[in-house]
Design an enzyme around this catalytic site. Structure first.
Site, PDB file in Angstrom:
ATOM      1  N   CYS A  85      23.322  30.373   4.834  1.00 53.37           N
ATOM      2  CA  CYS A  85      22.597  29.623   5.869  1.00 53.37           C
ATOM      3  C   CYS A  85      22.465  30.399   7.176  1.00 53.37           C
ATOM      4  O   CYS A  85      21.810  29.936   8.109  1.00 53.37           O
ATOM      5  CB  CYS A  85      23.284  28.286   6.120  1.00 53.37           C
ATOM      6  N   HIS A 338      17.072  21.509   8.381  1.00 52.21           N
ATOM      7  CA  HIS A 338      17.725  22.756   7.988  1.00 52.21           C
ATOM      8  C   HIS A 338      16.992  23.474   6.856  1.00 52.21           C
ATOM      9  O   HIS A 338      17.396  23.402   5.701  1.00 52.21           O
ATOM     10  CB  HIS A 338      19.166  22.457   7.583  1.00 52.21           C
TER      11      HIS A 338
END
Length: 396
Positions: A85, A338
């Site tokens: 991420c 996200h």
């Protein structure tokens, strides 16, 4: 040996960011074009003026051609990077170091993810061969262990912990509700959040960040050349990345109340930037609130609260938009969304807007004008096994 950093040697002179959300009508190409076009315009450059590109994506492309094809780039190097991420931050880090090294005069970092059409529910890691002992818990389950561990360590009651986590979510939803680029734009009260049923450990759906499509981009140049592109550059003060060795999952002493990789990357970033007291020197912070207990622990690992005190500071409103140190003024992962490859650059986009005074008045940080540094913290992985990135950005 030490990571000396590139303090004040590289400037961000242009940025762009799409709205994050479920873009059923847009593909990877359209998202990339939207983010890069905005960045080109803000820096006043054309695609051919950029010497090299770095593209961050976890699962929306397998090479630099993912970017060069829609942009129709001719004879330009495009490097595709991935680091869980923290992929978008990795793209910026590599572009900035290339400029600092003199390998190129103008570089662009781009992050993108387009996954909603495929039923994407999280970071679907490629099946790496192993010995059969890998964890089988979901990300939500792994991070849910943080809340009861923290509560036990610092004597926080179950009711207070539920309120603290709801307070984190309510803050970020309130900020995101004021942001037209955010995925979720509805305010949520602490009372409603506390009443939500648990889905993983003690976490409800509203303790978890949303999965989204989106893209973001940044253009970087040598700091001494920044005036050619903008009269309000944002300087890179520090870039720190730490890759853990995964030992937390095998260490019986690991107690889930800290993320050692985050603490280490923060210490490196503060050293590079010359920051001594982050809670007094930072104007804002964008942190990786993939889950509400993550933000709680990050406040302490980043030195924004003393050990065992972050829950009290959250309840006091210290990290609200009008607080002593605003955290996630754009809504964070929780509300903004996200898209894995774009998140790190989205954090920098918010710092870009806030430090330059371009954020709209209704969501402008209270510290603007009195402090000129912003922190972004982007992680990938799970408690006990993660990579962590921390940047410090500032105005001249």
């Amino acid at each position: 040996m030490a990571a000396h950093g590139i303090r004040d040697r590289v400037a961000i002179v242009g940025m762009g960011c799409t709205r994050f959300g479920e873009h059923w009508d847009l593909g990877v190409d359209e998202l990339l074009l939207a983010a890069t076009d905005e960045a080109f315009q803000s820096a006043g450059v054309a695609k051919d003026d950029v010497d090299a590109y770095w593209l961050g994506t976890a699962q929306s492309g397998m090479s630099g051609m993912t970017l060069s094809r829609p942009l129709r780039l001719k004879d330009k190097p495009v490097t595709r990077v991935e680091n869980y991420c923290a992929t978008g931050s990795e793209a910026l880090r590599q572009a900035a170091y290339a400029v600092a090294a003199g390998a190129c005069d103008v570089a662009m970092a781009v992050g993108v993810e387009k996954v909603k059409d495929g039923g994407y529910q999280g970071l679907n890691a490629f099946p790496v061969p192993g010995d059969g002992t890998q964890r089988t818990l979901t990300a939500a389950a792994m991070f849910s262990m943080v809340a009861p561990a923290y509560a036990r360590a610092y004597g926080v009651s179950d009711a207070d912990m539920r309120t603290v986590l709801a307070r984190v979510a309510a803050k970020n939803h309130a900020n995101g509700a004021r942001n037209p680029r955010a995925q979720f734009r509805r305010e949520m009260s602490v009372e409603k959040l506390c009443a939500m049923p648990a889905v993983a450990g003690g976490l409800s759906v509203f303790d978890c960040a949303g999965v989204a499509d989106g893209a973001a981009a940044a253009i970087v140049v040598p700091a001494e050349e920044a005036h050619r592109y903008t009269d309000r550059p944002v300087l890179i003060k520090a870039l720190a990345l730490v890759s853990g060795d995964g030992s937390g999952l095998m260490d019986p002493g690991y107690d889930y109340t800290t993320f050692p990789e985050v603490a280490a990357s923060a210490a490196q970033a503060y050293a590079q930037a010359g920051v001594v007291s982050p809670r007094d020197e930072l104007a804002m912070a964008e942190v990786h609130d993939c889950f509400t207990p993550t933000e709680l622990v990050l406040m302490e690992d980043l030195g924004l609260a003393d050990r065992g005190s972050a829950w009290k500071r959250i309840l006091e409103g210290a990290f609200d938009l009008d607080g002593d140190l605003p955290v996630n003024p754009d809504g964070g992962l929780k509300s903004f969304g996200h898209p894995v490859g774009a998140t790190g650059l989205r954090m920098m986009f918010e710092a870009w807007l806030q430090l330059r005074g371009d954020a709209p008045p209704d969501r402008r940080i209270a510290t603007l004008g009195s402090r000129s540094l912003a922190l972004t913290q982007n992680l990938g992985g799970y408690p006990g096994e993660m990579v962590s990135f921390v940047s410090i950005l500032g105005t001249p």
